[in-house]
Design an enzyme around this catalytic site. Sequence first.
Site, PDB file in Angstrom:
ATOM      1  N   HIS A 157      -7.935  -6.294   7.204  1.00  0.00           N
ATOM      2  CA  HIS A 157      -7.714  -5.247   8.204  1.00  0.00           C
ATOM      3  C   HIS A 157      -8.083  -5.771   9.590  1.00  0.00           C
ATOM      4  CE1 HIS A 157      -6.957  -1.190   9.741  1.00  0.00           C
ATOM      5  NE2 HIS A 157      -6.411  -0.976   8.556  1.00  0.00           N
TER       6      HIS A 157
ATOM      7  N   HIS B 290       0.867  -1.188   0.000  1.00  0.00           N
ATOM      8  CA  HIS B 290       0.000   0.000   0.000  1.00  0.00           C
ATOM      9  C   HIS B 290       0.903   1.237   0.000  1.00  0.00           C
ATOM     10  CE1 HIS B 290      -3.875   1.999   1.729  1.00  0.00           C
ATOM     11  NE2 HIS B 290      -3.153   2.881   1.068  1.00  0.00           N
TER      12      HIS B 290
ATOM     13  N   GLU C 174      -2.641  -1.644  -3.139  1.00  0.00           N
ATOM     14  CA  GLU C 174      -3.769  -0.967  -2.510  1.00  0.00           C
ATOM     15  C   GLU C 174      -3.471   0.529  -2.451  1.00  0.00           C
ATOM     16  OE1 GLU C 174      -3.845  -2.620   1.378  1.00  0.00           O
ATOM     17  OE2 GLU C 174      -4.151  -4.690   0.692  1.00  0.00           O
TER      18      GLU C 174
END
Length: 239
Positions: free
Chosen positions: A190, A43, A70
């Site tokens: 997450h 990310h 991401e």
Amino acid sequence: MTKLVVNIDKVATLRNARGGNTPDLLKAAADCQTFGAEAIAVHPRPDGRHVLYEDVLALRNVVCTEFHIEGYPSKEFVELVQKAKPTQVTLVPDAPDAKSSSAGWNVEANSDFLREVIDELQPYGIRVAIFIDANPASVISAAKVGADRVQLFTEPYAALFAQDCQAAIAPFLNAAKVARETGLGVNAGHGLNAQNLPFLHQQIDWLKEVSVGHALIADALYEGMENAINRYKDCLKDK
């Protein structure tokens, strides 16, 4: 079979703390694959706090499993993704200075923007997932804008799991059923760890993938990367 996606951002965070190339991000990605990870995720954030844009391009030559990126779909991010051509991109609504993801998209309110981004990325052969809360309306809206998958933001599940696992899973199970009915693939990520992951997988056994980063890398500090990956893969086996 649900794939284990290992997010290696925290390896880059440790490297960046001292500069140089220790630990080696590319070696970490290669090792994770050798030890059984079915995808590597990163990310890259605008502030460069962990994985850098140049890391993404370098990883493209190392990752031989699935490569996932991401991030918030800024112009610069979209251009990076088009250049790197990952297997999958997950669009997240994080502000540039966000410490970590804290919510999914309001897909309906951002439908024109998300549809435009998806139209820019899918022609490159990239699978597009939208990061959403466990909300059936968001699932339906994600299907309407042309996403291939949704990624359920599982932090609320993780926060409630120890107190009441049935209450924790209920909205996620509902959203995942709606996604399956609309033909969308379902990812999750997450806050997942070795304690809450088995129940999530047991209840939603059609998950395409789960993305684990912080908890797995932390566990690897104590037990080694290979052992940590094997333990998380065990969480995804049918019991």
